[in-house]
Scaffold this motif. Sequence first.
Motif, PDB file in Angstrom:
ATOM      1  N   GLU A  97       0.815  -1.216   0.000  1.00 45.96           N
ATOM      2  CA  GLU A  97       0.000   0.000   0.000  1.00 45.96           C
ATOM      3  C   GLU A  97       0.854   1.275   0.000  1.00 45.96           C
ATOM      4  N   ASN A  98       2.031   1.197   0.594  1.00 46.97           N
ATOM      5  CA  ASN A  98       2.940   2.352   0.599  1.00 46.97           C
ATOM      6  C   ASN A  98       3.728   2.327  -0.707  1.00 46.97           C
ATOM      7  N   ILE A  99       3.846   3.490  -1.314  1.00 43.94           N
ATOM      8  CA  ILE A  99       4.477   3.572  -2.629  1.00 43.94           C
ATOM      9  C   ILE A  99       5.714   4.463  -2.561  1.00 43.94           C
ATOM     10  N   THR A 100       6.809   3.969  -3.095  1.00 45.84           N
ATOM     11  CA  THR A 100       8.031   4.775  -3.159  1.00 45.84           C
ATOM     12  C   THR A 100       8.461   4.867  -4.614  1.00 45.84           C
ATOM     13  N   LYS A 101       8.565   6.073  -5.109  1.00 44.97           N
ATOM     14  CA  LYS A 101       8.903   6.317  -6.524  1.00 44.97           C
ATOM     15  C   LYS A 101       8.056   5.445  -7.468  1.00 44.97           C
ATOM     16  N   MET A 186       5.946   8.003  14.034  1.00 42.86           N
ATOM     17  CA  MET A 186       6.467   6.663  14.352  1.00 42.86           C
ATOM     18  C   MET A 186       5.852   5.680  13.377  1.00 42.86           C
ATOM     19  N   ARG A 187       6.734   4.856  12.796  1.00 42.73           N
ATOM     20  CA  ARG A 187       6.265   3.810  11.886  1.00 42.73           C
ATOM     21  C   ARG A 187       6.678   2.461  12.454  1.00 42.73           C
ATOM     22  N   LEU A 188       5.678   1.611  12.690  1.00 44.75           N
ATOM     23  CA  LEU A 188       5.934   0.238  13.120  1.00 44.75           C
ATOM     24  C   LEU A 188       5.850  -0.581  11.843  1.00 44.75           C
ATOM     25  N   ALA A 211      14.290   3.170  -2.338  1.00 43.26           N
ATOM     26  CA  ALA A 211      15.258   4.207  -1.971  1.00 43.26           C
ATOM     27  C   ALA A 211      14.553   5.536  -1.703  1.00 43.26           C
ATOM     28  N   HIS A 212      14.839   6.109  -0.570  1.00 42.73           N
ATOM     29  CA  HIS A 212      14.203   7.368  -0.169  1.00 42.73           C
ATOM     30  C   HIS A 212      15.097   8.093   0.827  1.00 42.73           C
ATOM     31  N   THR A 213      14.767   9.338   1.083  1.00 42.97           N
ATOM     32  CA  THR A 213      15.371  10.059   2.198  1.00 42.97           C
ATOM     33  C   THR A 213      14.272  10.291   3.223  1.00 42.97           C
ATOM     34  N   ASP A 214      14.649  10.533   4.472  1.00 34.17           N
ATOM     35  CA  ASP A 214      13.647  10.829   5.495  1.00 34.17           C
ATOM     36  C   ASP A 214      13.367  12.335   5.484  1.00 34.17           C
ATOM     37  N   TYR A 215      12.241  12.732   6.087  1.00 33.96           N
ATOM     38  CA  TYR A 215      11.713  14.066   5.787  1.00 33.96           C
ATOM     39  C   TYR A 215      12.109  15.173   6.762  1.00 33.96           C
ATOM     40  N   GLY A 216      12.482  14.783   7.971  1.00 36.42           N
ATOM     41  CA  GLY A 216      12.596  15.815   9.009  1.00 36.42           C
ATOM     42  C   GLY A 216      14.021  16.114   9.426  1.00 36.42           C
ATOM     43  N   TYR A 285      11.407   5.906  14.394  1.00 35.82           N
ATOM     44  CA  TYR A 285      10.897   7.121  15.029  1.00 35.82           C
ATOM     45  C   TYR A 285      11.541   8.308  14.322  1.00 35.82           C
ATOM     46  N   PHE A 286      10.720   9.255  13.906  1.00 35.97           N
ATOM     47  CA  PHE A 286      11.225  10.411  13.164  1.00 35.97           C
ATOM     48  C   PHE A 286      11.008  11.680  13.983  1.00 35.97           C
ATOM     49  N   TYR A 287      12.087  12.383  14.238  1.00 32.08           N
ATOM     50  CA  TYR A 287      12.030  13.634  15.002  1.00 32.08           C
ATOM     51  C   TYR A 287      12.109  14.769  14.003  1.00 32.08           C
ATOM     52  N   THR A 326       1.542  11.388  -1.721  1.00 35.17           N
ATOM     53  CA  THR A 326       2.005  10.583  -2.854  1.00 35.17           C
ATOM     54  C   THR A 326       2.392   9.168  -2.424  1.00 35.17           C
ATOM     55  N   ASN A 327       2.648   8.994  -1.123  1.00 39.58           N
ATOM     56  CA  ASN A 327       2.930   7.639  -0.627  1.00 39.58           C
ATOM     57  C   ASN A 327       1.674   6.770  -0.663  1.00 39.58           C
ATOM     58  N   PHE A 328       0.537   7.416  -0.434  1.00 41.06           N
ATOM     59  CA  PHE A 328      -0.721   6.669  -0.371  1.00 41.06           C
ATOM     60  C   PHE A 328      -1.683   7.302  -1.354  1.00 41.06           C
TER      61      PHE A 328
END
Length: 330
Positions: A97-101, A186-188, A211-216, A285-287, A326-328
């Motif tokens: 369900e999650n889409i990357t590129k 937070m993504r489990l 392949a991706h970068t994180d956002y924060g 966990y994304f800060y 765009t991920n979903f």
Amino acid sequence: MATDFKSIPIIDIGPLLAKCDDPKMGQDSGVAQVVKQLDQACKEAGFFYVKGHGIPETILKQVKNLTRKFFELPYEEKLKIKMTADSGYRGYQRIGENITKGVPDMHEAIDCYKELKPGMYGDLGKPMEGCNQWPIQPTNFKMLMEEYVSLCTELSRNIMRGIALALGCSPYEFEGERAGNAFWVMRLIGYPGVHSTNGSDIPKEDIGCGAHTDYGLLTLVNQDDDITALQVRNHSGEWISAPPVPGTFVCNIGDMLKIYSNGLYESTLHQVINSSPKYRVCVAYFYETNFDTAVEPLDICKERTSGAKKFERAVYGEHLVKKVQTNFVY
Ligand SMILES: N=C(N)NCCCC[C@H](N)C(=O)O
Ligand SMILES: O=C(O)CCC(=O)C(=O)O
Ligand SMILES: [Fe+2]
């Protein structure tokens, strides 16, 4: 800028944490040692492991174990907390369900975000408004995860004090208006193992997360102990593994810190391929900055990178919403 690193350094942040509430921490020699290592790791790889972080290993394990238990439930049970646009993109997403590129990722996940009060950020915050959806089973799920989030939030703020010093700033540069009310994610995550359907088949490995970068600002990855699946791209384009180191977090730099640092630190591309037969669990966990923070290169970082700003200002919440939408595809 990323170099041709071949491995990811391990940093003992104990000395930083011991002094992180002292305004004069920058003058402490133990802190200075940690800061130097953070600076080097952020410049060379954008990735590092931390040990000496003070979060008990038993908690790191419990969080992964409960996550694994949830993913073992029947699909109908998991669907009770299904993520939708109406839930503020909070809840369970099935494999693919999650889409990357443009490519579906071979993972399932529960996404949780800091809760926003309705209307708090006007139209900007609308898409992310909603309550986190916690499963009833396993019991204690919500309590443990909320406790974990608060531990990770505090730890990230303290690591960011070290990173602020590494950039030549005040230790509190990323607090107050910038990230004093840090938005967190937070993504489990669960990644199925590879299976051969009959004896002669060569098991096909799928991309668990493209392949991706994180956002924060900073990510803390708590990964399963016995499977190597996370890979980080170095300057030459080679994929360098980040094997599990029990008791540590894998930390990496996100897009907002790349902008603040004017590219001194990069948000490094990474991907996940689980080529083991075992199911892999990871809790990321994304800060991030405050939801509505407009992020632009810091003066001190511009001075250190020839004076010109390399990135335009970005509002973190806009960046996040664009990514999530765009991920979903709903
Ligand atoms: N909040 C973060 N960083 N989530 C990481 C997910 C990365 C995959 C996502 N489909 C993407 O393309 O970004
Ligand atoms: O599974 C992992 O090790 C990392 C996951 C990741 O990169 C992410 O969710 O952003
Ligand atoms: Fe990531």
